[in-house]
Design a protein around this motif. Structure first.
Motif, PDB file in Angstrom:
ATOM      1  N   SER A   1     -29.311  -1.613 -26.025  1.00  0.00           N
ATOM      2  CA  SER A   1     -30.629  -1.138 -26.434  1.00  0.00           C
ATOM      3  C   SER A   1     -31.666  -1.244 -25.324  1.00  0.00           C
ATOM      4  O   SER A   1     -32.752  -0.655 -25.420  1.00  0.00           O
ATOM      5  CB  SER A   1     -31.115  -1.917 -27.663  1.00  0.00           C
ATOM      6  OG  SER A   1     -31.256  -3.302 -27.344  1.00  0.00           O
ATOM      7  N   ASP A   2     -31.345  -1.996 -24.260  1.00  0.00           N
ATOM      8  CA  ASP A   2     -32.261  -2.096 -23.115  1.00  0.00           C
ATOM      9  C   ASP A   2     -32.342  -0.788 -22.334  1.00  0.00           C
ATOM     10  O   ASP A   2     -33.292  -0.567 -21.583  1.00  0.00           O
ATOM     11  CB  ASP A   2     -31.805  -3.207 -22.165  1.00  0.00           C
ATOM     12  CG  ASP A   2     -31.854  -4.591 -22.802  1.00  0.00           C
ATOM     13  OD1 ASP A   2     -32.659  -4.783 -23.738  1.00  0.00           O
ATOM     14  OD2 ASP A   2     -31.085  -5.472 -22.369  1.00  0.00           O
ATOM     15  N   VAL A   3     -31.318   0.059 -22.468  1.00  0.00           N
ATOM     16  CA  VAL A   3     -31.253   1.304 -21.708  1.00  0.00           C
ATOM     17  C   VAL A   3     -31.871   2.419 -22.544  1.00  0.00           C
ATOM     18  O   VAL A   3     -31.257   2.932 -23.475  1.00  0.00           O
ATOM     19  CB  VAL A   3     -29.801   1.649 -21.324  1.00  0.00           C
ATOM     20  CG1 VAL A   3     -29.761   2.964 -20.551  1.00  0.00           C
ATOM     21  CG2 VAL A   3     -29.183   0.529 -20.513  1.00  0.00           C
ATOM     22  N   LYS A   4     -33.100   2.760 -22.214  1.00  0.00           N
ATOM     23  CA  LYS A   4     -33.824   3.781 -22.968  1.00  0.00           C
ATOM     24  C   LYS A   4     -34.103   5.022 -22.119  1.00  0.00           C
ATOM     25  O   LYS A   4     -34.219   6.120 -22.651  1.00  0.00           O
ATOM     26  CB  LYS A   4     -35.148   3.220 -23.489  1.00  0.00           C
ATOM     27  CG  LYS A   4     -35.007   2.044 -24.450  1.00  0.00           C
ATOM     28  CD  LYS A   4     -36.372   1.570 -24.911  1.00  0.00           C
ATOM     29  CE  LYS A   4     -36.245   0.442 -25.941  1.00  0.00           C
ATOM     30  NZ  LYS A   4     -35.621  -0.772 -25.355  1.00  0.00           N
ATOM     31  N   THR A   5     -34.232   4.844 -20.817  1.00  0.00           N
ATOM     32  CA  THR A   5     -34.602   5.946 -19.936  1.00  0.00           C
ATOM     33  C   THR A   5     -33.605   6.058 -18.785  1.00  0.00           C
ATOM     34  O   THR A   5     -32.777   5.172 -18.568  1.00  0.00           O
ATOM     35  CB  THR A   5     -36.001   5.723 -19.345  1.00  0.00           C
ATOM     36  OG1 THR A   5     -35.958   4.569 -18.482  1.00  0.00           O
ATOM     37  CG2 THR A   5     -37.033   5.503 -20.435  1.00  0.00           C
ATOM     38  N   ILE A   6     -33.708   7.153 -18.027  1.00  0.00           N
ATOM     39  CA  ILE A   6     -32.874   7.314 -16.837  1.00  0.00           C
ATOM     40  C   ILE A   6     -33.150   6.188 -15.854  1.00  0.00           C
ATOM     41  O   ILE A   6     -32.231   5.643 -15.238  1.00  0.00           O
ATOM     42  CB  ILE A   6     -33.127   8.690 -16.194  1.00  0.00           C
ATOM     43  CG1 ILE A   6     -32.554   9.794 -17.085  1.00  0.00           C
ATOM     44  CG2 ILE A   6     -32.516   8.766 -14.792  1.00  0.00           C
ATOM     45  CD1 ILE A   6     -32.832  11.205 -16.596  1.00  0.00           C
ATOM     46  N   ASP A   7     -34.424   5.815 -15.712  1.00  0.00           N
ATOM     47  CA  ASP A   7     -34.762   4.717 -14.806  1.00  0.00           C
ATOM     48  C   ASP A   7     -34.102   3.416 -15.254  1.00  0.00           C
ATOM     49  O   ASP A   7     -33.576   2.651 -14.428  1.00  0.00           O
ATOM     50  CB  ASP A   7     -36.278   4.546 -14.750  1.00  0.00           C
ATOM     51  CG  ASP A   7     -36.696   3.410 -13.822  1.00  0.00           C
ATOM     52  OD1 ASP A   7     -36.501   3.553 -12.599  1.00  0.00           O
ATOM     53  OD2 ASP A   7     -37.182   2.383 -14.326  1.00  0.00           O
TER      54      ASP A   7
ATOM     55  N   LEU B   1     -27.116   9.481 -22.171  1.00  0.00           N
ATOM     56  CA  LEU B   1     -26.859   8.201 -21.503  1.00  0.00           C
ATOM     57  C   LEU B   1     -26.972   7.045 -22.486  1.00  0.00           C
ATOM     58  O   LEU B   1     -26.187   6.086 -22.417  1.00  0.00           O
ATOM     59  CB  LEU B   1     -27.824   8.008 -20.335  1.00  0.00           C
ATOM     60  CG  LEU B   1     -27.559   8.873 -19.101  1.00  0.00           C
ATOM     61  CD1 LEU B   1     -28.668   8.686 -18.066  1.00  0.00           C
ATOM     62  CD2 LEU B   1     -26.199   8.561 -18.480  1.00  0.00           C
ATOM     63  N   ARG B   2     -27.944   7.101 -23.371  1.00  0.00           N
ATOM     64  CA  ARG B   2     -28.049   6.038 -24.390  1.00  0.00           C
ATOM     65  C   ARG B   2     -26.787   5.995 -25.236  1.00  0.00           C
ATOM     66  O   ARG B   2     -26.246   4.909 -25.525  1.00  0.00           O
ATOM     67  CB  ARG B   2     -29.289   6.278 -25.263  1.00  0.00           C
ATOM     68  CG  ARG B   2     -30.608   6.022 -24.546  1.00  0.00           C
ATOM     69  CD  ARG B   2     -31.759   5.948 -25.535  1.00  0.00           C
ATOM     70  NE  ARG B   2     -32.021   7.237 -26.169  1.00  0.00           N
ATOM     71  CZ  ARG B   2     -32.911   8.132 -25.715  1.00  0.00           C
ATOM     72  NH1 ARG B   2     -33.577   7.869 -24.594  1.00  0.00           N
ATOM     73  NH2 ARG B   2     -33.119   9.257 -26.356  1.00  0.00           N
ATOM     74  N   GLU B   3     -26.295   7.176 -25.644  1.00  0.00           N
ATOM     75  CA  GLU B   3     -25.077   7.225 -26.455  1.00  0.00           C
ATOM     76  C   GLU B   3     -23.873   6.731 -25.652  1.00  0.00           C
ATOM     77  O   GLU B   3     -23.001   6.025 -26.182  1.00  0.00           O
ATOM     78  CB  GLU B   3     -24.829   8.660 -26.935  1.00  0.00           C
ATOM     79  CG  GLU B   3     -25.875   9.174 -27.912  1.00  0.00           C
ATOM     80  CD  GLU B   3     -25.589  10.597 -28.351  1.00  0.00           C
ATOM     81  OE1 GLU B   3     -24.502  11.128 -27.997  1.00  0.00           O
ATOM     82  OE2 GLU B   3     -26.444  11.196 -29.045  1.00  0.00           O
TER      83      GLU B   3
ATOM     84  N   HIS C   1     -21.496   3.568 -26.553  1.00  0.00           N
ATOM     85  CA  HIS C   1     -20.063   3.805 -26.767  1.00  0.00           C
ATOM     86  C   HIS C   1     -19.209   2.918 -25.859  1.00  0.00           C
ATOM     87  O   HIS C   1     -18.231   2.317 -26.290  1.00  0.00           O
ATOM     88  CB  HIS C   1     -19.749   5.279 -26.506  1.00  0.00           C
ATOM     89  CG  HIS C   1     -18.297   5.614 -26.514  1.00  0.00           C
ATOM     90  ND1 HIS C   1     -17.525   5.602 -27.662  1.00  0.00           N
ATOM     91  CD2 HIS C   1     -17.453   5.960 -25.497  1.00  0.00           C
ATOM     92  CE1 HIS C   1     -16.282   5.933 -27.362  1.00  0.00           C
ATOM     93  NE2 HIS C   1     -16.215   6.155 -26.047  1.00  0.00           N
ATOM     94  N   ALA C   2     -19.591   2.809 -24.588  1.00  0.00           N
ATOM     95  CA  ALA C   2     -18.827   2.005 -23.638  1.00  0.00           C
ATOM     96  C   ALA C   2     -18.854   0.531 -24.020  1.00  0.00           C
ATOM     97  O   ALA C   2     -17.826  -0.163 -23.970  1.00  0.00           O
ATOM     98  CB  ALA C   2     -19.378   2.200 -22.226  1.00  0.00           C
ATOM     99  N   TYR C   3     -20.030   0.040 -24.416  1.00  0.00           N
ATOM    100  CA  TYR C   3     -20.155  -1.377 -24.786  1.00  0.00           C
ATOM    101  C   TYR C   3     -19.380  -1.684 -26.061  1.00  0.00           C
ATOM    102  O   TYR C   3     -18.697  -2.717 -26.161  1.00  0.00           O
ATOM    103  CB  TYR C   3     -21.630  -1.723 -24.974  1.00  0.00           C
ATOM    104  CG  TYR C   3     -21.869  -3.169 -25.341  1.00  0.00           C
ATOM    105  CD1 TYR C   3     -21.948  -4.146 -24.347  1.00  0.00           C
ATOM    106  CD2 TYR C   3     -22.026  -3.561 -26.667  1.00  0.00           C
ATOM    107  CE1 TYR C   3     -22.172  -5.483 -24.672  1.00  0.00           C
ATOM    108  CE2 TYR C   3     -22.248  -4.880 -27.010  1.00  0.00           C
ATOM    109  CZ  TYR C   3     -22.322  -5.846 -26.000  1.00  0.00           C
ATOM    110  OH  TYR C   3     -22.524  -7.166 -26.337  1.00  0.00           O
ATOM    111  N   SER C   4     -19.437  -0.790 -27.021  1.00  0.00           N
ATOM    112  CA  SER C   4     -18.814  -1.034 -28.324  1.00  0.00           C
ATOM    113  C   SER C   4     -17.303  -0.905 -28.301  1.00  0.00           C
ATOM    114  O   SER C   4     -16.612  -1.494 -29.147  1.00  0.00           O
ATOM    115  CB  SER C   4     -19.382  -0.058 -29.365  1.00  0.00           C
ATOM    116  OG  SER C   4     -20.783  -0.214 -29.489  1.00  0.00           O
ATOM    117  N   ASN C   5     -16.754  -0.165 -27.319  1.00  0.00           N
ATOM    118  CA  ASN C   5     -15.334   0.191 -27.400  1.00  0.00           C
ATOM    119  C   ASN C   5     -14.487  -0.222 -26.204  1.00  0.00           C
ATOM    120  O   ASN C   5     -13.268   0.008 -26.230  1.00  0.00           O
ATOM    121  CB  ASN C   5     -15.206   1.700 -27.590  1.00  0.00           C
ATOM    122  CG  ASN C   5     -15.760   2.159 -28.926  1.00  0.00           C
ATOM    123  OD1 ASN C   5     -15.139   1.967 -29.970  1.00  0.00           O
ATOM    124  ND2 ASN C   5     -16.950   2.755 -28.896  1.00  0.00           N
TER     125      ASN C   5
END
Length: 451
Positions: free
Chosen positions: A56-62, A30-32, A36-40
């Protein structure tokens, strides 16, 4: 790793991952995916920037469920144009697209599905996982009979040829479209000698009826047959049992959105109860409350929502499928810890009765148990968020006592009172068709003579 299990598996290392392994992989993927979605993609850059979210705010499933909004096909349709038919979601250059398909348009205007071969291959591997336990071997023939439309057929071909080493026989045109074609179709199938046959559910029903009427025994006509595969419709337990008895082999159901290349399948020991597994090593699956869009608890109903890890061309995040399902938990007799679920129908088919979500599959189970499989019907939906009475219009010629018994069984299954369910009568010709082989299952109150 989970302990080895007797169930045969195409990819045991992935299929028998334990929950901790699955969730660790999901968080990493999910982090990847978010990065990828934000960059492309234009869409996610604008969406995240407006909301003040950094990948970078998205680190966990929660974090992912809390920060990343869900999306619908309408987000693509509303933003596409001749210059950008992908609505700001395409994350690769257009000349890198290997295949361009469209969705069926079941829930609206068709949308484009631009994909690369490696994405199709990954999806084909998921389908191979649902097929392999049937005992398929290299050199077997996989017959694609009537499932040739859009991307699903290409995935099946990849599953057969690339992953299972089989021969793919694509029989163009719907089989047994008219009764006069029976001898020709049967002869072609006999010559191909298929080990597995893949059909839409409506085509499978038609083929079954014609073969029964002409006393064709599949075990004699197709001696190498090991399984029949169907997709595109919910199959009740009674219908599955009858189909398996006639064909003499297991029925493998595949469900899920082709748009997301994400599939569940009924293929393990629990299959007779209609449960299937989503493969969570290749996607993050959620079942979200129909109203709040919050994750539901095990045993509760909601909308299937997907984030597919291997779909990079259009990296949809939390894509709402408009398919209703039930969260079946993670424990299964087959040893897999991937989410168990049932597909109940489209969210647009929901009828809310006293806060209980009711779907066509609920009535179909009771109908079949009472011995009236395939008899057409409609659920009546009243205006407003909820209604006090579940009214079913049923075309079968049954006694008042039988109707009352069916209503009582349906009420018990749904946790409603017996007075909350009523089964009335409708003539079959008064039920409108949706396409050539499907009846409209929902009738708005006041529509036509039967309501």
């Amino acid at each position: 790793m989970a302990e080895p299990h007797a169930t045969d598996a195409f990819n045991p290392e992935r299929e028998f991952m334990d929950r901790e392994e699955i969730e660790d992989r999901q968080e990493r993927m999910l982090r990847e995916k978010v990065d990828h979605a934000y960059s492309n993609t234009e869409h996610y850059r604008e969406t995240f920037d407006e909301a003040g979210i950094d990948p970078s705010d998205v680190k966990t499933i929660d974090d992912y469920q809390r920060l990343v909004p869900t999306m619908l096909k309408e987000d693509v349709r509303d933003n596409r144009s001749v210059d950008d038919p992908f609505g700001g979601f395409l994350a690769i250059d257009r000349d890198e697209v290997d295949y361009l398909h469209t969705s069926t348009g079941t829930t609206g205007t068709p949308t484009f599905m631009p994909v690369q071969h490696e994405e199709v291959s990954a999806a084909g591997e998921l389908l191979a996982r649902t097929l392999y336990p049937a005992g398929l071997e290299a050199g077997d023939v996989g017959l694609n009979a009537g499932m040739f439309y859009h991307l699903y057929s290409r995935m099946m071909e990849v599953a057969y040829r690339e992953h299972l080493g089989m021969t793919h026989f694509n029989r163009g045109g719907l089989p047994f479209e008219v009764e006069s074609d029976l001898d020709e179709d049967t002869e072609l199938w006999e010559m191909a000698d298929p080990a597995i046959i893949n059909m839409t559910h409506s085509s499978l029903q038609k083929a079954t009826t014609l073969l029964q009427e002409h006393d064709v025994d599949p075990s004699e006509a197709f001696p190498e047959l090991k399984a029949v595969v169907t997709a595109g419709a919910v199959v009740t337990g009674t219908a599955r049992q009858e189909l398996e008895e006639f064909w003499g082999v297991p029925l493998i159901e595949q469900g899920g959105p082709t748009d997301q290349m994400a599939f569940m399948g009924t293929f393990c020991e629990a299959r007779t109860d209609g449960w299937g597994h989503f493969f969570e090593d290749q996607a993050f699956y959620e079942v979200l409350d129909f109203d709040t869009l919050e994750p539901v608890a095990e045993g509760e109903r909601g909308e299937h929502t997907y984030t597919t890890f291997h779909l990079d061309s259009t990296p949809y995040l939390r894509w709402r499928s408009e398919d209703a399902g039930v969260h079946g938990g993670y424990d299964c007799s087959c040893g897999r810890c991937h989410m168990r679920t049932q597909i109940l129908g489209r969210t647009v088919q929901e009828v809310n009765v006293r806060g209980t979500s009711v779907f066509p599959r609920d009535f179909e189970g009771v109908r079949d148990e009472h011995g009236y499989p395939e008899s057409p019907y409609q659920l009546v939906r009243q205006p407003g968020d909820q209604q006090e009475l579940l009214r079913v219009l049923f075309s079968a010629d049954v006694s008042e006592a039988e109707r009352a018994s069916m209503a009582a069984d349906l009420a018990e299954d749904l946790g409603l009172g017996e007075s909350d369910v009523e089964i009335g009568h409708i003539e079959e010709e008064d039920i409108p068709m949706k396409g050539q082989w499907k009846y409209r299952l929902i009738r708005e109150e006041g529509e036509g003579d039967g309501a």
